[in-house]
Enzyme design. Structure first.
Site, mmCIF file in Angstrom:
data_model
loop_
_atom_site.group_PDB
_atom_site.id
_atom_site.type_symbol
_atom_site.label_atom_id
_atom_site.label_comp_id
_atom_site.label_asym_id
_atom_site.label_seq_id
_atom_site.Cartn_x
_atom_site.Cartn_y
_atom_site.Cartn_z
ATOM 1 N N LYS A 105 7.688 -12.625 2.158
ATOM 2 C CA LYS A 105 7.532 -13.235 0.831
ATOM 3 C C LYS A 105 8.766 -12.993 -0.019
ATOM 4 O O LYS A 105 9.251 -13.888 -0.722
ATOM 5 C CB LYS A 105 6.323 -12.632 0.105
ATOM 6 C CG LYS A 105 4.986 -12.860 0.773
ATOM 7 C CD LYS A 105 3.917 -11.997 0.074
ATOM 8 C CE LYS A 105 2.757 -11.716 0.990
ATOM 9 N NZ LYS A 105 1.895 -10.638 0.472
ATOM 10 N N THR B 43 4.262 -8.540 5.832
ATOM 11 C CA THR B 43 4.406 -9.914 5.343
ATOM 12 C C THR B 43 5.032 -9.899 3.957
ATOM 13 O O THR B 43 5.607 -10.895 3.527
ATOM 14 C CB THR B 43 3.049 -10.643 5.271
ATOM 15 O OG1 THR B 43 2.111 -9.807 4.587
ATOM 16 C CG2 THR B 43 2.532 -10.981 6.654
ATOM 17 N N ARG C 42 0.839 -1.191 0.000
ATOM 18 C CA ARG C 42 0.000 0.000 0.000
ATOM 19 C C ARG C 42 0.883 1.253 0.000
ATOM 20 O O ARG C 42 1.958 1.257 0.598
ATOM 21 C CB ARG C 42 -0.876 0.016 1.252
ATOM 22 C CG ARG C 42 -1.956 -1.023 1.237
ATOM 23 C CD ARG C 42 -2.968 -0.733 0.189
ATOM 24 N NE ARG C 42 -3.703 0.472 0.507
ATOM 25 C CZ ARG C 42 -4.964 0.676 0.193
ATOM 26 N NH1 ARG C 42 -5.640 -0.243 -0.461
ATOM 27 N NH2 ARG C 42 -5.573 1.789 0.519
ATOM 28 N N LYS D 260 5.168 4.036 5.167
ATOM 29 C CA LYS D 260 5.945 3.022 4.454
ATOM 30 C C LYS D 260 7.071 3.653 3.612
ATOM 31 O O LYS D 260 7.939 2.975 3.099
ATOM 32 C CB LYS D 260 5.031 2.169 3.578
ATOM 33 C CG LYS D 260 4.068 1.286 4.393
ATOM 34 C CD LYS D 260 3.188 0.451 3.471
ATOM 35 C CE LYS D 260 2.140 -0.376 4.192
ATOM 36 N NZ LYS D 260 2.634 -1.706 4.593
HETATM 37 C C1 LIG Z 1 1.635 -9.413 1.053
HETATM 38 C C2 LIG Z 1 0.698 -8.443 0.486
HETATM 39 C C3 LIG Z 1 0.488 -7.227 1.130
HETATM 40 C C4 LIG Z 1 1.230 -6.816 2.385
HETATM 41 O O1 LIG Z 1 2.433 -6.197 2.040
HETATM 42 P P1 LIG Z 1 3.324 -5.419 3.141
HETATM 43 O O2 LIG Z 1 4.594 -5.162 2.425
HETATM 44 O O3 LIG Z 1 3.500 -6.359 4.278
HETATM 45 O O4 LIG Z 1 2.591 -4.199 3.483
HETATM 46 C C5 LIG Z 1 -0.410 -6.337 0.571
HETATM 47 N N1 LIG Z 1 -1.067 -6.629 -0.562
HETATM 48 C C6 LIG Z 1 -0.885 -7.787 -1.221
HETATM 49 C C7 LIG Z 1 -1.622 -8.047 -2.471
HETATM 50 C C8 LIG Z 1 0.005 -8.734 -0.714
HETATM 51 O O5 LIG Z 1 0.177 -9.892 -1.370
#
Ligand SMILES: *Cc1c(COP(=O)(O)O)cnc(C)c1O
Length: 759
Positions: A616, A612, A505, A510
């Site tokens: 990933k 998260t 986002r 961020k």
């Molecule tokens: C993992 C994910 C997020 C979260 O991302 P952050 O970097 O942790 O804010 C948001 N949107 C989508 C589609 C995701 O797959």
């Protein structure tokens, strides 16, 4: 299982080939779904008397359900193989629109936990809202974000309407029918259920008004009801928006409780035993209205006294906090709440009195109250009633104990715990990154797919041949992303560039702004002949801004403007590329993440609860350039500081920082003032608003962009330098992949079960 799936899919595909088919993609999705359902109907069915946990969440961001099920059942490879044999592309399965029922990380976590619960044999059902218009579809026009509705509902073949299980939800001004739509969430030994509620009018339309030509009032009721599941989070800056939001929260909480109680009644146990059969996890404050609602039901429908009802609720509810930003903790004006939910309101008053009596004499009692100055504080209520309250990363769980819930922590220390977020690795690695999966399979076998901690063994496979193979996999993934960007967005980028990726986002905390300002800084250095031996880099961004969030939208505009500035400049083009990929969602994330060389996690220390996306990217072999914030800290603890690029002020340093004045930095640093001055009608356009937000006013540079700029720039150059040596860099990537074995959502959901639910 594989045989059944195979036979069924082949038969379905034959039917597809024989019939007239206008839309092959849809046909393939249906065929695969039907084959999946053939497998699912042979799994052990749900037993009514089994204790269960329920995950109440206003958001779910699952991505394709079909792909998720294939991953959970380990049928993805065979499915792809059969499709390819029959001359179809497995890509079709990625094509349908994501059920975009969430904004970002919070909804994605909900989806990852659901997948992992099914895979690890934990009885967990999800409850939420089936928004007709989930999050908008993002486009870019004239550098800026555009928003259009995203029609996803027709693309969801695994979902099943259960009109027979509809329930009525009462509001002061209307009764609404809640119709559940169920999606099976499967593991090899388990079928759980995601139940999403859709709202309909039940009050018959006013036929007389209709005959009199007063269509407006005749249909008003109908439309009102449907609006409740119409939109993901209506803007809450108007009274009507606030009311709708509260109605949404109550709508799905009340409907879910009714559905749970109906199931409980079927097993014929006394209501006092309810908490032996159901535990409810509140995902943030949005569903906390479920607490007074269950109290009300226990008192009014089941004849319990308040004290007994309170005790039962305490055993059932637990609460996950996702943010320490005060503005994100749900609050309601008493008057508004009472107007919309007059039957629930008294239970909030009773809870407040209960708290006041029980904690009388406590210092700072005022901080603990649920109702203060005619405002209802839902987070305080959640903490007062729940038996467990958890944060989502170690640092975050400490912060909530010392800040927003400090006083509660003093009284109920045993309630507070940490459960670090995790990710569904079967989706984020097995589905998304075939090359890396095979790399692991060939070295340590396939068992890690069920048990991610085993992936840690990969660390020792670091011969030059291994590292070269790893680099080749990354390079192939980058080429594949480049093809996707070309075909789906008309964007181009050189796959030989280093891919530095910030996807999430768009939010000031961020700090996408820090990233793009630093790109401008590099650009200036290049023009001045001060940038030496820079490895060509593509700065890749993706993310949506809330439609009403002005600064975030300006940041998107700046990113695209800088992109154009570089594009126009032949010398700069040789070193830099700025790419904004529109419409960040699960589907696009699965393409971008395996291709990332560097993971940008830039939040101001103390602001990102966990994240998260960072997990990933690390699991897919991208070292982190980031602050010591959220789960970055744990990532680096496992993978080693030396394999990542940590920069910026620490939380403790920021806490000690008094009287921060960004203007001082502006005047004392040429490097910074040169960059900022470009924002004022510079070659990229007019960004005076962002310039001002960094330098002027009480909240000037609230997120300390300028403070961290120099150390960020250094970290960036260091990563760039390391990247030139492929083996050195692949070694870091390998360490990160192995260390990310600690971040499986399987482990996370097992922790929820062991420490909170015990089902
Ligand atoms: C993992 C994910 C997020 C979260 O991302 P952050 O970097 O942790 O804010 C948001 N949107 C989508 C589609 C995701 O797959």
């Amino acid at each position: 299982m594989e045989d059944i799936f195979k036979k069924s899919l082949e038969a379905n595909l034959e039917k597809l080939a024989a019939g007239p088919n206008k839309n092959v993609e849809k046909g393939i999705n249906r065929a695969v779904s039907a084959a999946l359902l053939d497998v699912i109907c042979r799994l052990p069915t749900r037993k009514p008397a089994t204790p269960r946990a329920a995950y109440f969440s206003a958001e779910f961001l699952p991505g394709s359900f079909v792909m998720g099920s294939l991953a959970n059942l380990n049928l993805w490879d065979i499915c792809k193989q059969i499709l390819t044999q029959k001359g179809y592309s497995a890509e079709c399965l990625c094509r349908p629109r994501d059920p975009a029922l969430g904004n970002g990380g919070l909804g994605r976590l909900a989806a990852c936990l659901m997948d992992s619960a099914a895979a690890t044999d934990i009885s967990l059902d999800g409850y939420g809202i089936r928004y007709r218009y989930g999050i908008f579809r993002q486009g870019i026009k004239d550098f800026s974000q555009t928003e259009t509705p995203d029609i996803w509902q027709e693309d969801c073949p695994l979902e099943k309407e259960r009109r027979d299980q509809a329930v009525v939800v009462h509001f002061s001004d209307e009764d609404v029918l809640a119709v559940p739509f169920d999606v099976p969430i499967v593991g090899k030994n388990k079928i759980n259920r995601l139940r999403l509620w859709s709202a309909e009018a039940i009050t018959p339309i006013d036929f007389q008004a209709f005959c009199d030509g007063d269509f407006c009032s005749a249909f008003k009721q109908m439309n009102n009801a449907e609006a409740i599941s119409g939109f993901l989070y209506p803007p809450d800056n108007t009274e009507a928006g606030k009311i709708l939001r509260l109605k949404q929260q109550y709508f799905f909480s009340a409907a879910s409780l009714k559905s749970i109680l109906r199931d409980f009644e079927k097993i014929g146990k006394p209501i006092n035993l309810l908490s032996d059969y159901i535990k409810i996890q509140l995902n943030d404050t949005h569903p906390t209205v479920a607490i007074p609602e269950l109290l009300r039901l226990l008192c009014e429908e089941y004849g319990r006294d308040f004290e007994t009802a309170f005790k039962i609720c305490g055993e059932i509810f637990s609460y996950t906090n996702h943010t320490v930003m005060a503005e994100a903790l749900e609050c309601w004006e008493e008057g508004l709440f009472c107007k919309v939910l007059p039957k629930v309101y008294p239970y909030i008053v009773m809870l407040n009195n209960h708290l006041r009596q029980r904690l009388v004499g406590t210092e700072a009692l005022n901080q603990l109250l649920i109702i203060k100055n005619s405002v209802i504080h839902m987070a305080n209520m959640a903490v007062y009633v729940s038996h467990k309250i958890n944060g989502v990363a170690k640092i975050h769980s400490e912060i909530i104990k010392e800040s927003i819930f400090k006083n509660f922590y003093g009284i109920y220390p045993e309630r507070f715990l940490n459960i670090t977020n995790g990710i569904a690795h079967r989706r984020w690695l097995c589905l998304a990154n075939k090359g890396l999966c095979e790399f692991a399979d060939n070295r340590i076998g396939t068992e890690w797919r069920e048990n991610l901690p085993l992936l840690e063994q990969l660390e020792k496979f670091n011969s030059t041949a291994d590292l070269d193979e790893l680099a080749k996999i990354k390079s192939d993934n980058k080429k594949s992303l480049v093809r996707y960007l070309k075909s789906d967005f008309g964007l181009s980028v050189d796959p030989d560039y280093m891919f530095s990726v910030q996807i999430k986002r768009i939010h000031e905390y961020k700090r996408q702004l820090l990233n793009i300002l630093s790109v401008l800084g590099l650009y200036i250095d290049l023009k001045n002949g001060e940038l030496k031996d820079f490895y060509p880099t593509a700065f890749i961004f993706a993310g949506k801004a809330a439609p009403s969030y002005y600064n975030a939208k300006q940041i998107i505009r700046l990113i695209n403007a800088v992109s154009a500035l570089i594009e126009r400049d032949e010398a700069a083009r040789k070193y830099f590329k700025v790419l904004f990929i529109p419409d960040y969602n699960v589907k696009n994330a699965m393409k971008i993440i395996p291709a990332a060389d560097l993971s940008e996690q830039l939040s101001t220390a103390g602001t990102e609860a966990s994240g998260t996306g960072n997990m990933k990217l690390s699991l897919n072999g991208a070292p982190t350039i980031g602050t010591l914030d959220g789960a970055n800290i744990e990532i680096v603890d496992y993978a080693g500081q030396e394999n990542n690029y940590i920069f910026g002020a620490k939380k403790e340093q920021l806490q000690k920082l008094e009287a921060y004045d960004p203007m001082d930095i502006y005047y004392s640093s040429d490097r910074i003032s040169r960059v900022l001055d470009l924002l004022k009608q510079g070659p990229a356009g007019d960004f005076t608003h962002l310039f001002n937000s960094l330098l002027f006013g009480e909240n000037a540079d609230r997120y300390k962009v300028l403070l961290d700029y120099p150390s960020y720039q250094n970290a960036r150059l260091e990563a760039n330098e390391d990247y030139k040596n492929s083996r050195v860099y692949s070694q870091k990537a390998l360490k990160n992949i192995a260390a990310a074995s600690h971040f499986s959502a399987d482990q996370t959901v097992k922790n929820y079960n062991r420490k909170i639910w015990n089902v």
